[in-house]
Design a protein around this motif. Sequence first.
Motif, PDB file in Angstrom:
ATOM      1  N   VAL A   1     -52.916  -2.481  51.149  1.00 25.85           N
ATOM      2  CA  VAL A   1     -52.135  -1.716  52.018  1.00 25.85           C
ATOM      3  C   VAL A   1     -53.125  -0.630  52.663  1.00 25.85           C
ATOM      4  CG1 VAL A   1     -50.215  -0.359  52.700  1.00 25.85           C
ATOM      5  CG2 VAL A   1     -50.068  -1.908  51.104  1.00 25.85           C
ATOM      6  N   THR A   2     -53.506  -0.690  54.082  1.00 23.80           N
ATOM      7  CA  THR A   2     -54.196   0.156  54.909  1.00 23.80           C
ATOM      8  C   THR A   2     -53.380   0.984  55.629  1.00 23.80           C
ATOM      9  OG1 THR A   2     -56.139  -1.522  54.988  1.00 23.80           O
ATOM     10  CG2 THR A   2     -56.195   0.194  56.408  1.00 23.80           C
ATOM     11  N   ALA A   3     -53.430   2.197  55.652  1.00 21.10           N
ATOM     12  CA  ALA A   3     -52.610   3.141  56.436  1.00 21.10           C
ATOM     13  C   ALA A   3     -53.510   3.927  57.474  1.00 21.10           C
ATOM     14  CB  ALA A   3     -51.695   4.081  55.690  1.00 21.10           C
ATOM     15  N   LYS A   4     -53.236   3.980  58.588  1.00 18.22           N
ATOM     16  CA  LYS A   4     -54.079   4.436  59.785  1.00 18.22           C
ATOM     17  C   LYS A   4     -53.108   5.388  60.591  1.00 18.22           C
ATOM     18  CE  LYS A   4     -57.155   3.343  63.377  1.00 18.22           C
ATOM     19  NZ  LYS A   4     -58.046   2.441  64.040  1.00 18.22           N
ATOM     20  N   ALA A   5     -53.445   6.448  61.287  1.00 23.84           N
ATOM     21  CA  ALA A   5     -52.725   7.314  61.995  1.00 23.84           C
ATOM     22  C   ALA A   5     -52.551   6.506  63.487  1.00 23.84           C
ATOM     23  CB  ALA A   5     -53.141   8.623  62.261  1.00 23.84           C
ATOM     24  N   LYS A   6     -51.460   6.736  64.007  1.00 20.71           N
ATOM     25  CA  LYS A   6     -51.149   6.245  65.446  1.00 20.71           C
ATOM     26  C   LYS A   6     -52.051   7.131  66.356  1.00 20.71           C
ATOM     27  CE  LYS A   6     -46.689   4.140  64.606  1.00 20.71           C
ATOM     28  NZ  LYS A   6     -45.489   4.373  65.139  1.00 20.71           N
ATOM     29  N   SER A   7     -52.371   6.438  67.463  1.00 21.26           N
ATOM     30  CA  SER A   7     -53.386   7.257  68.501  1.00 21.26           C
ATOM     31  C   SER A   7     -52.873   8.545  68.858  1.00 21.26           C
ATOM     32  CB  SER A   7     -53.200   6.262  69.669  1.00 21.26           C
ATOM     33  OG  SER A   7     -54.082   6.974  70.601  1.00 21.26           O
ATOM     34  N   GLY A   8     -53.739   9.508  68.747  1.00 30.24           N
ATOM     35  CA  GLY A   8     -53.406  11.083  69.216  1.00 30.24           C
ATOM     36  C   GLY A   8     -52.797  11.833  67.998  1.00 30.24           C
ATOM     37  N   ILE A   9     -52.346  11.139  66.626  1.00 30.22           N
ATOM     38  CA  ILE A   9     -51.717  11.839  65.632  1.00 30.22           C
ATOM     39  C   ILE A   9     -52.791  12.504  64.418  1.00 30.22           C
ATOM     40  CG2 ILE A   9     -50.295  11.761  63.669  1.00 30.22           C
ATOM     41  CD1 ILE A   9     -48.698  10.125  65.518  1.00 30.22           C
TER      42      ILE A   9
ATOM     43  N   GLY B   1     -57.910   9.386  64.016  1.00 34.84           N
ATOM     44  CA  GLY B   1     -58.612   8.672  64.623  1.00 34.84           C
ATOM     45  C   GLY B   1     -59.110   7.314  63.893  1.00 34.84           C
ATOM     46  N   SER B   2     -60.057   6.989  63.230  1.00 35.14           N
ATOM     47  CA  SER B   2     -60.558   5.868  62.586  1.00 35.14           C
ATOM     48  C   SER B   2     -60.422   5.877  60.957  1.00 35.14           C
ATOM     49  CB  SER B   2     -62.226   5.372  62.895  1.00 35.14           C
ATOM     50  OG  SER B   2     -62.905   6.213  62.541  1.00 35.14           O
ATOM     51  N   SER B   3     -59.968   7.288  60.448  1.00 35.38           N
ATOM     52  CA  SER B   3     -60.026   7.252  58.927  1.00 35.38           C
ATOM     53  C   SER B   3     -58.846   6.406  58.637  1.00 35.38           C
ATOM     54  CB  SER B   3     -59.951   8.693  58.650  1.00 35.38           C
ATOM     55  OG  SER B   3     -58.572   9.395  59.193  1.00 35.38           O
ATOM     56  N   VAL B   4     -58.842   5.922  57.410  1.00 36.13           N
ATOM     57  CA  VAL B   4     -57.705   5.169  56.813  1.00 36.13           C
ATOM     58  C   VAL B   4     -57.496   5.590  55.274  1.00 36.13           C
ATOM     59  CG1 VAL B   4     -58.208   3.290  58.439  1.00 36.13           C
ATOM     60  CG2 VAL B   4     -59.435   3.553  56.111  1.00 36.13           C
ATOM     61  N   ALA B   5     -56.383   5.012  54.712  1.00 39.73           N
ATOM     62  CA  ALA B   5     -56.117   5.425  53.338  1.00 39.73           C
ATOM     63  C   ALA B   5     -55.595   4.068  52.571  1.00 39.73           C
ATOM     64  CB  ALA B   5     -55.002   6.460  53.231  1.00 39.73           C
ATOM     65  N   TYR B   6     -56.008   3.617  51.668  1.00 39.08           N
ATOM     66  CA  TYR B   6     -55.391   2.771  50.928  1.00 39.08           C
ATOM     67  C   TYR B   6     -54.787   2.402  49.753  1.00 39.08           C
ATOM     68  CZ  TYR B   6     -59.810   1.133  53.334  1.00 39.08           C
ATOM     69  OH  TYR B   6     -61.163   0.913  54.361  1.00 39.08           O
TER      70      TYR B   6
ATOM     71  N   ASP C   1     -49.739   3.461  61.171  1.00 39.65           N
ATOM     72  CA  ASP C   1     -49.812   2.057  61.387  1.00 39.65           C
ATOM     73  C   ASP C   1     -50.172   1.239  60.052  1.00 39.65           C
ATOM     74  OD1 ASP C   1     -48.732   1.667  64.054  1.00 39.65           O
ATOM     75  OD2 ASP C   1     -50.805   2.126  64.668  1.00 39.65           O
ATOM     76  N   PHE C   2     -49.376   0.381  59.416  1.00 40.05           N
ATOM     77  CA  PHE C   2     -49.711  -0.285  58.241  1.00 40.05           C
ATOM     78  C   PHE C   2     -50.056  -1.734  58.382  1.00 40.05           C
ATOM     79  CE2 PHE C   2     -48.372   3.197  55.560  1.00 40.05           C
ATOM     80  CZ  PHE C   2     -47.152   3.654  56.268  1.00 40.05           C
ATOM     81  N   THR C   3     -51.111  -2.188  57.678  1.00 41.45           N
ATOM     82  CA  THR C   3     -51.725  -3.682  57.576  1.00 41.45           C
ATOM     83  C   THR C   3     -51.381  -3.937  56.095  1.00 41.45           C
ATOM     84  OG1 THR C   3     -54.038  -3.197  57.771  1.00 41.45           O
ATOM     85  CG2 THR C   3     -52.846  -3.547  59.683  1.00 41.45           C
TER      86      THR C   3
ATOM     87  N   PRO D   1     -38.471   3.984  56.847  1.00 42.82           N
ATOM     88  CA  PRO D   1     -39.507   3.087  56.371  1.00 42.82           C
ATOM     89  C   PRO D   1     -40.070   1.994  57.267  1.00 42.82           C
ATOM     90  CG  PRO D   1     -37.501   2.524  55.334  1.00 42.82           C
ATOM     91  CD  PRO D   1     -37.203   3.795  56.303  1.00 42.82           C
ATOM     92  N   ALA D   2     -41.216   1.488  56.928  1.00 39.10           N
ATOM     93  CA  ALA D   2     -41.762   0.306  57.900  1.00 39.10           C
ATOM     94  C   ALA D   2     -41.559  -0.916  56.841  1.00 39.10           C
ATOM     95  CB  ALA D   2     -43.233   0.531  58.127  1.00 39.10           C
ATOM     96  N   GLU D   3     -41.298  -1.922  57.440  1.00 47.17           N
ATOM     97  CA  GLU D   3     -41.218  -3.309  57.084  1.00 47.17           C
ATOM     98  C   GLU D   3     -42.319  -4.147  57.600  1.00 47.17           C
ATOM     99  OE1 GLU D   3     -38.046  -7.101  56.138  1.00 47.17           O
ATOM    100  OE2 GLU D   3     -37.511  -5.219  57.708  1.00 47.17           O
ATOM    101  N   VAL D   4     -43.288  -4.458  56.806  1.00 46.03           N
ATOM    102  CA  VAL D   4     -44.469  -4.965  57.163  1.00 46.03           C
ATOM    103  C   VAL D   4     -44.590  -6.455  56.688  1.00 46.03           C
ATOM    104  CG1 VAL D   4     -47.218  -4.814  57.203  1.00 46.03           C
ATOM    105  CG2 VAL D   4     -45.814  -2.882  57.031  1.00 46.03           C
ATOM    106  N   GLU D   5     -44.998  -7.290  57.571  1.00 48.08           N
ATOM    107  CA  GLU D   5     -44.917  -8.820  57.128  1.00 48.08           C
ATOM    108  C   GLU D   5     -46.286  -9.116  56.218  1.00 48.08           C
ATOM    109  OE1 GLU D   5     -45.289 -13.266  59.375  1.00 48.08           O
ATOM    110  OE2 GLU D   5     -45.254 -11.385  60.497  1.00 48.08           O
ATOM    111  N   LEU D   6     -45.893  -9.761  55.345  1.00 48.59           N
ATOM    112  CA  LEU D   6     -47.091 -10.227  54.254  1.00 48.59           C
ATOM    113  C   LEU D   6     -47.727 -11.375  54.765  1.00 48.59           C
ATOM    114  CD1 LEU D   6     -44.983  -9.794  50.955  1.00 48.59           C
ATOM    115  CD2 LEU D   6     -46.683  -8.552  51.607  1.00 48.59           C
ATOM    116  N   PRO D   7     -49.100 -11.715  54.190  1.00 51.67           N
ATOM    117  CA  PRO D   7     -49.670 -12.817  54.572  1.00 51.67           C
ATOM    118  C   PRO D   7     -49.206 -14.215  54.299  1.00 51.67           C
ATOM    119  CG  PRO D   7     -51.072 -11.355  53.276  1.00 51.67           C
ATOM    120  CD  PRO D   7     -49.698 -10.862  53.308  1.00 51.67           C
ATOM    121  N   ASP D   8     -48.710 -14.174  53.090  1.00 51.18           N
ATOM    122  CA  ASP D   8     -47.864 -15.023  52.602  1.00 51.18           C
ATOM    123  C   ASP D   8     -46.414 -14.743  52.182  1.00 51.18           C
ATOM    124  OD1 ASP D   8     -48.604 -13.839  50.618  1.00 51.18           O
ATOM    125  OD2 ASP D   8     -50.066 -15.400  49.845  1.00 51.18           O
ATOM    126  N   ALA D   9     -45.897 -15.726  51.135  1.00 48.57           N
ATOM    127  CA  ALA D   9     -44.464 -15.501  50.848  1.00 48.57           C
ATOM    128  C   ALA D   9     -44.717 -15.483  49.264  1.00 48.57           C
ATOM    129  CB  ALA D   9     -43.500 -16.389  51.240  1.00 48.57           C
TER     130      ALA D   9
END
Length: 222
Positions: free
Chosen positions: A112-120, A156-161, A97-99, A191-199
Amino acid sequence: MRSRLATRSARLVLAAAVVTALAATTACGPEDPSETGASAPSTSASAPASSSSSASTSPEGNESGKGGESGAGKGGTEAPTGDKSGYGQSCGTNDLDFTVTWEAQPFSHYLVTAKAKSGITCYLDVNTPSVSFGSGADGVASPVGQGGEDPIKLSGSSVAYAGINVKTTEGEGGKQFENVIIATSEDDPNPAEVELPDAPTVDKPIVTNWSTKRDEVIPRIV
């Protein structure tokens, strides 16, 4: 008169003898086919021999079956299809999951923050994410080589930036985009298409490596 009768009787006896002999010869005829027919059991006897041969190959079939069970046993030690709980697998984009957030300090950039989906549980084996804006080649972010840990375990809760600077040129050039395309590798089919907070206006964007430390992914042109 008696002599003629005797002669006639003798002829009748002789004729009867000939008929009897012919009958005996004819009766002997079928014995040959029966002897030929006696060979038929020897042909059918080959069937049990064939069965015996099949029985001799049967253990091999069982061994093959055991081999299949052995393979299944090995497969049993691996995670079932669709179960991402196994260790050692590379992270695909669809495992994460990306934010994307806007960071103003100390230099403005997108985080960009990347986190594993639940159970992965997976590993970011490719150190730099693939980032692009739109489908044109001019929207592909160039890696700047900052930060970086290889590989990074996500669970779990670990993330990469990773950090993105969308505009590295002066002036008003560039195009506006509302989404960014992110993948764990250039050849990732999902690939994932992620919405930006602005344009933002994008022109010659750059991207850092993955890191577990936020302060290592502030993109700069060195």
